[in-house]
Write a protein that holds these residues in place. Structure first.
Motif, PDB file in Angstrom:
ATOM      1  N   TYR A  43       0.855  -1.195   0.000  1.00 55.37           N
ATOM      2  CA  TYR A  43       0.000   0.000   0.000  1.00 55.37           C
ATOM      3  C   TYR A  43       0.883   1.233   0.000  1.00 55.37           C
ATOM      4  O   TYR A  43       1.850   1.313   0.763  1.00 55.37           O
ATOM      5  N   TYR A  49       0.688   5.351   0.438  1.00 56.02           N
ATOM      6  CA  TYR A  49      -0.117   6.491   0.876  1.00 56.02           C
ATOM      7  C   TYR A  49       0.495   7.777   0.339  1.00 56.02           C
ATOM      8  O   TYR A  49       1.661   8.090   0.610  1.00 56.02           O
ATOM      9  N   ALA A  57      -2.578  13.922  -4.286  1.00 55.92           N
ATOM     10  CA  ALA A  57      -3.440  13.124  -3.411  1.00 55.92           C
ATOM     11  C   ALA A  57      -4.912  13.496  -3.587  1.00 55.92           C
ATOM     12  O   ALA A  57      -5.798  12.642  -3.416  1.00 55.92           O
ATOM     13  N   ASN A  70      -4.586   6.176  -3.668  1.00 58.18           N
ATOM     14  CA  ASN A  70      -3.460   5.410  -3.143  1.00 58.18           C
ATOM     15  C   ASN A  70      -3.422   4.026  -3.797  1.00 58.18           C
ATOM     16  O   ASN A  70      -4.452   3.397  -4.011  1.00 58.18           O
TER      17      ASN A  70
END
Length: 300
Positions: free
Chosen positions: A226, A228, A235, A240
Protein backbone atom coordinates in the motif's frame (compact mmCIF):
# COMPACT_ATOMS: atom_id res chain seq x y z
CA UNK A 1 47.61 -55.05 55.04
CA UNK A 2 43.84 -55.54 55.17
CA UNK A 3 43.45 -51.83 55.94
CA UNK A 4 45.58 -50.94 52.91
CA UNK A 5 43.37 -53.06 50.59
CA UNK A 6 40.24 -51.43 52.03
CA UNK A 7 41.62 -47.92 51.39
CA UNK A 8 42.57 -48.90 47.82
CA UNK A 9 39.02 -50.16 47.16
CA UNK A 10 37.55 -46.88 48.44
CA UNK A 11 39.92 -44.86 46.24
CA UNK A 12 39.03 -46.91 43.16
CA UNK A 13 35.31 -46.53 43.91
CA UNK A 14 35.59 -42.76 44.26
CA UNK A 15 37.56 -42.60 41.00
CA UNK A 16 34.89 -44.64 39.23
CA UNK A 17 32.26 -42.15 40.41
CA UNK A 18 34.19 -38.92 39.92
CA UNK A 19 35.93 -39.51 36.58
CA UNK A 20 32.75 -40.02 34.51
CA UNK A 21 31.29 -37.00 36.27
CA UNK A 22 34.34 -34.95 35.34
CA UNK A 23 34.10 -36.18 31.75
CA UNK A 24 30.45 -35.19 31.59
CA UNK A 25 31.25 -31.79 33.07
CA UNK A 26 33.95 -31.27 30.46
CA UNK A 27 31.51 -32.23 27.68
CA UNK A 28 28.94 -29.83 29.09
CA UNK A 29 31.51 -27.03 29.27
CA UNK A 30 32.50 -27.62 25.65
CA UNK A 31 28.86 -27.44 24.57
CA UNK A 32 28.35 -24.21 26.53
CA UNK A 33 31.45 -22.70 24.94
CA UNK A 34 30.18 -23.68 21.50
CA UNK A 35 26.76 -22.16 22.16
CA UNK A 36 28.41 -18.98 23.44
CA UNK A 37 30.58 -18.75 20.31
CA UNK A 38 27.55 -19.33 18.06
CA UNK A 39 25.58 -16.60 19.83
CA UNK A 40 28.46 -14.16 19.32
CA UNK A 41 28.93 -15.00 15.62
CA UNK A 42 27.34 -12.41 13.31
CA UNK A 43 24.85 -14.02 10.91
CA UNK A 44 23.00 -12.22 8.09
CA UNK A 45 19.25 -12.72 7.85
CA UNK A 46 18.36 -14.24 4.47
CA UNK A 47 15.26 -14.09 2.23
CA UNK A 48 13.34 -11.28 3.92
CA UNK A 49 11.40 -11.28 0.65
CA UNK A 50 11.71 -14.02 -1.93
CA UNK A 51 11.98 -11.78 -5.01
CA UNK A 52 13.31 -8.34 -5.91
CA UNK A 53 9.67 -7.14 -6.19
CA UNK A 54 6.99 -7.25 -3.50
CA UNK A 55 4.17 -6.71 -6.02
CA UNK A 56 4.35 -3.41 -7.89
CA UNK A 57 7.16 -1.93 -5.84
CA UNK A 58 10.66 -3.18 -5.18
CA UNK A 59 11.77 -5.11 -2.12
CA UNK A 60 15.07 -4.78 -0.26
CA UNK A 61 16.40 -7.86 -2.07
CA UNK A 62 19.03 -7.71 -4.83
CA UNK A 63 19.95 -10.54 -7.24
CA UNK A 64 23.39 -11.21 -5.75
CA UNK A 65 26.81 -10.93 -7.38
CA UNK A 66 26.94 -12.25 -10.92
CA UNK A 67 23.21 -13.07 -11.07
CA UNK A 68 20.99 -11.90 -13.93
CA UNK A 69 17.21 -11.80 -13.35
CA UNK A 70 14.75 -11.72 -16.25
CA UNK A 71 11.40 -10.31 -15.11
CA UNK A 72 8.07 -10.35 -16.94
CA UNK A 73 5.31 -8.21 -15.41
CA UNK A 74 1.78 -8.32 -16.84
CA UNK A 75 -1.49 -6.56 -16.01
CA UNK A 76 -4.87 -7.24 -17.58
CA UNK A 77 -7.59 -4.59 -17.85
CA UNK A 78 -10.02 -3.61 -15.12
CA UNK A 79 -12.27 -6.36 -13.79
CA UNK A 80 -15.31 -4.05 -14.02
CA UNK A 81 -14.76 -3.27 -17.73
CA UNK A 82 -17.56 -5.71 -18.56
CA UNK A 83 -18.18 -8.83 -20.59
CA UNK A 84 -17.40 -7.07 -23.90
CA UNK A 85 -13.76 -6.78 -22.78
CA UNK A 86 -13.98 -10.22 -21.14
CA UNK A 87 -13.65 -8.55 -17.74
CA UNK A 88 -10.26 -7.08 -18.58
CA UNK A 89 -8.63 -10.04 -20.32
CA UNK A 90 -8.88 -8.29 -23.72
CA UNK A 91 -6.80 -5.38 -22.43
CA UNK A 92 -3.29 -5.70 -21.09
CA UNK A 93 -0.05 -3.91 -20.36
CA UNK A 94 3.34 -5.55 -20.01
CA UNK A 95 6.84 -4.77 -18.79
CA UNK A 96 10.01 -6.71 -19.60
CA UNK A 97 12.99 -6.17 -17.32
CA UNK A 98 16.56 -7.26 -16.67
CA UNK A 99 18.30 -6.94 -13.29
CA UNK A 100 21.95 -7.71 -12.60
CA UNK A 101 23.89 -8.00 -9.35
CA UNK A 102 27.25 -6.26 -9.69
CA UNK A 103 28.02 -7.28 -6.11
CA UNK A 104 25.89 -8.79 -3.34
CA UNK A 105 25.02 -5.22 -2.32
CA UNK A 106 24.80 -3.31 -5.62
CA UNK A 107 22.39 -4.08 -8.47
CA UNK A 108 21.27 -2.29 -11.64
CA UNK A 109 18.31 -2.87 -13.93
CA UNK A 110 16.54 -1.75 -17.09
CA UNK A 111 13.02 -2.27 -18.41
CA UNK A 112 10.50 -1.39 -21.09
CA UNK A 113 6.77 -0.92 -20.41
CA UNK A 114 4.04 -0.85 -23.01
CA UNK A 115 2.27 1.87 -21.00
CA UNK A 116 3.29 5.19 -22.59
CA UNK A 117 6.10 3.25 -24.32
CA UNK A 118 8.27 3.85 -21.26
CA UNK A 119 11.92 2.91 -20.76
CA UNK A 120 13.20 2.72 -17.19
CA UNK A 121 16.43 2.07 -15.36
CA UNK A 122 17.45 1.84 -11.71
CA UNK A 123 20.30 1.39 -9.29
CA UNK A 124 19.83 -0.37 -5.95
CA UNK A 125 22.25 -0.55 -3.02
CA UNK A 126 21.94 -2.59 0.19
CA UNK A 127 23.18 -0.11 2.77
CA UNK A 128 22.43 -2.19 5.89
CA UNK A 129 21.54 -5.86 6.34
CA UNK A 130 19.58 -7.36 9.21
CA UNK A 131 21.68 -9.76 11.27
CA UNK A 132 21.77 -11.79 14.46
CA UNK A 133 24.57 -12.28 16.97
CA UNK A 134 26.97 -9.80 18.57
CA UNK A 135 26.35 -6.26 17.35
CA UNK A 136 23.24 -7.40 15.46
CA UNK A 137 21.54 -5.03 13.00
CA UNK A 138 17.76 -4.99 13.71
CA UNK A 139 16.65 -4.17 10.15
CA UNK A 140 17.74 -3.99 6.53
CA UNK A 141 18.00 -0.75 4.53
CA UNK A 142 18.23 -0.61 0.73
CA UNK A 143 18.49 2.61 -1.27
CA UNK A 144 16.79 2.84 -4.66
CA UNK A 145 17.00 5.43 -7.45
CA UNK A 146 15.05 5.03 -10.71
CA UNK A 147 14.64 6.96 -13.95
CA UNK A 148 11.75 6.60 -16.41
CA UNK A 149 11.61 8.01 -19.96
CA UNK A 150 8.31 8.25 -21.82
CA UNK A 151 8.75 7.77 -25.59
CA UNK A 152 5.06 8.19 -26.48
CA UNK A 153 4.37 10.70 -29.26
CA UNK A 154 2.65 13.83 -27.97
CA UNK A 155 1.01 16.68 -29.83
CA UNK A 156 2.25 19.31 -30.12
CA UNK A 157 5.60 17.51 -30.09
CA UNK A 158 7.59 20.57 -28.98
CA UNK A 159 5.94 20.49 -25.54
CA UNK A 160 7.29 17.07 -24.60
CA UNK A 161 10.86 16.78 -25.75
CA UNK A 162 14.15 16.08 -24.02
CA UNK A 163 14.31 16.17 -20.24
CA UNK A 164 10.59 17.00 -19.90
CA UNK A 165 9.91 13.29 -20.56
CA UNK A 166 11.91 12.13 -17.53
CA UNK A 167 10.59 11.07 -14.12
CA UNK A 168 12.84 10.21 -11.16
CA UNK A 169 12.02 8.17 -8.06
CA UNK A 170 14.03 7.93 -4.84
CA UNK A 171 13.23 5.42 -2.09
CA UNK A 172 14.64 4.16 1.17
CA UNK A 173 13.44 0.59 1.68
CA UNK A 174 13.43 -0.40 5.37
CA UNK A 175 12.54 -3.99 6.21
CA UNK A 176 12.63 -6.44 9.07
CA UNK A 177 12.08 -10.18 9.10
CA UNK A 178 10.27 -10.70 12.40
CA UNK A 179 10.12 -14.49 12.09
CA UNK A 180 10.77 -17.19 9.49
CA UNK A 181 7.24 -16.47 8.22
CA UNK A 182 6.63 -12.72 8.60
CA UNK A 183 8.47 -9.83 6.91
CA UNK A 184 7.47 -6.13 6.89
CA UNK A 185 8.82 -3.25 4.81
CA UNK A 186 8.38 0.55 4.83
CA UNK A 187 9.13 2.73 1.78
CA UNK A 188 9.40 6.54 2.17
CA UNK A 189 9.32 7.82 -1.41
CA UNK A 190 9.93 10.91 -3.53
CA UNK A 191 8.77 11.00 -7.16
CA UNK A 192 10.01 13.97 -9.21
CA UNK A 193 8.36 14.70 -12.55
CA UNK A 194 10.08 17.16 -14.85
CA UNK A 195 6.78 17.88 -16.60
CA UNK A 196 3.22 18.15 -15.29
CA UNK A 197 0.10 19.02 -17.28
CA UNK A 198 -1.19 21.84 -15.09
CA UNK A 199 0.45 24.52 -13.01
CA UNK A 200 -1.33 23.28 -9.87
CA UNK A 201 0.06 19.76 -10.33
CA UNK A 202 3.04 18.72 -8.24
CA UNK A 203 6.45 18.12 -9.72
CA UNK A 204 7.50 16.54 -6.41
CA UNK A 205 5.18 13.87 -5.04
CA UNK A 206 5.83 12.39 -1.59
CA UNK A 207 4.46 9.04 -0.46
CA UNK A 208 4.97 6.39 2.21
CA UNK A 209 4.57 2.75 1.31
CA UNK A 210 4.10 -0.32 3.48
CA UNK A 211 4.39 -3.97 2.48
CA UNK A 212 4.24 -7.35 4.18
CA UNK A 213 4.88 -11.00 3.36
CA UNK A 214 3.37 -13.85 5.36
CA UNK A 215 4.73 -17.28 4.48
CA UNK A 216 2.10 -20.03 4.56
CA UNK A 217 4.08 -23.07 3.44
CA UNK A 218 7.57 -23.74 2.13
CA UNK A 219 6.58 -22.53 -1.36
CA UNK A 220 3.55 -20.23 -0.83
CA UNK A 221 3.31 -16.77 0.76
CA UNK A 222 0.70 -14.00 0.99
CA UNK A 223 1.83 -10.48 0.10
CA UNK A 224 0.34 -7.00 0.44
CA UNK A 225 1.43 -3.51 -0.53
CA UNK A 226 0.00 0.00 0.00
CA UNK A 227 1.29 3.46 -0.92
CA UNK A 228 -0.12 6.49 0.88
CA UNK A 229 0.14 9.82 -0.96
CA UNK A 230 0.97 12.71 1.34
CA UNK A 231 -1.53 15.60 1.19
CA UNK A 232 -1.30 17.77 -1.93
CA UNK A 233 -2.76 18.22 -5.39
CA UNK A 234 -1.76 14.70 -6.43
CA UNK A 235 -3.44 13.12 -3.41
CA UNK A 236 -6.57 15.18 -4.14
CA UNK A 237 -6.87 13.92 -7.72
CA UNK A 238 -5.45 10.40 -7.57
CA UNK A 239 -5.81 7.34 -5.35
CA UNK A 240 -3.46 5.41 -3.14
CA UNK A 241 -2.06 2.27 -4.74
CA UNK A 242 -3.19 -1.03 -3.17
CA UNK A 243 -2.14 -4.54 -4.17
CA UNK A 244 -2.73 -8.02 -2.73
CA UNK A 245 -1.32 -11.30 -3.95
CA UNK A 246 0.67 -14.43 -3.26
CA UNK A 247 4.07 -15.82 -4.24
CA UNK A 248 4.77 -19.29 -5.58
CA UNK A 249 8.36 -20.53 -5.47
CA UNK A 250 9.26 -23.09 -8.15
CA UNK A 251 12.99 -23.74 -8.18
CA UNK A 252 14.73 -20.93 -10.06
CA UNK A 253 11.39 -19.17 -10.73
CA UNK A 254 9.30 -16.94 -8.52
CA UNK A 255 5.70 -16.69 -9.76
CA UNK A 256 3.61 -13.88 -8.26
CA UNK A 257 -0.17 -13.56 -8.77
CA UNK A 258 -1.97 -10.44 -7.56
CA UNK A 259 -4.81 -7.95 -7.85
CA UNK A 260 -4.27 -4.18 -7.73
CA UNK A 261 -5.95 -0.87 -8.57
CA UNK A 262 -2.79 0.24 -10.46
CA UNK A 263 -2.24 -0.85 -14.08
CA UNK A 264 1.27 0.67 -14.12
CA UNK A 265 4.22 -1.47 -13.03
CA UNK A 266 6.92 1.11 -12.29
CA UNK A 267 7.03 3.84 -9.65
CA UNK A 268 6.30 6.62 -12.18
CA UNK A 269 2.84 5.15 -12.76
CA UNK A 270 1.55 3.34 -9.69
CA UNK A 271 2.58 5.91 -7.04
CA UNK A 272 1.38 9.29 -8.45
CA UNK A 273 -1.01 8.20 -11.25
CA UNK A 274 -3.34 5.54 -9.83
CA UNK A 275 -6.99 6.34 -10.58
CA UNK A 276 -8.75 3.06 -9.85
CA UNK A 277 -10.99 2.52 -6.85
CA UNK A 278 -10.13 -0.96 -5.58
CA UNK A 279 -13.40 -1.32 -3.68
CA UNK A 280 -15.57 -0.37 -6.68
CA UNK A 281 -14.20 -2.99 -9.02
CA UNK A 282 -11.28 -1.06 -10.56
CA UNK A 283 -9.15 -4.15 -10.05
CA UNK A 284 -6.39 -5.25 -12.39
CA UNK A 285 -5.36 -8.89 -12.23
CA UNK A 286 -1.72 -9.51 -13.02
CA UNK A 287 1.39 -11.54 -12.47
CA UNK A 288 5.16 -11.27 -12.23
CA UNK A 289 7.49 -14.05 -13.35
CA UNK A 290 11.19 -13.88 -12.56
CA UNK A 291 13.96 -16.25 -13.61
CA UNK A 292 17.50 -16.04 -12.24
CA UNK A 293 20.63 -16.98 -14.20
CA UNK A 294 24.06 -17.26 -12.58
CA UNK A 295 26.51 -15.63 -15.02
CA UNK A 296 29.59 -15.41 -12.83
CA UNK A 297 31.13 -16.46 -9.54
CA UNK A 298 29.77 -14.83 -6.42
CA UNK A 299 31.87 -12.04 -4.97
CA UNK A 300 31.67 -10.58 -1.46
Amino acid sequence: MKRIFTLARLALGLAAVLVPGLARAQDLMQQLNKLSADSLRLSLVQATFKGTRVINGQSIETPGAGTLVFLISHRFGALNSGAYNFFGLDQATIRLGLEYGITDRLAVGVGRSSMEKTFDGFAKYRLLRQSTGAGAMPLSVTLLATTALTSLEFQPQSERTGVSRLTYTYQALLARKFSPSLSVQLMPTLVHRNYVDLRRDQNNVYAVGAAARQKLTKRFALTGEYYYLLPGATADNFRNSLALGFDIETGGHVFQLHVTNSPGMIEKFFIPQTTGNFFKGDIFFGFNISRAFQLGGRRP
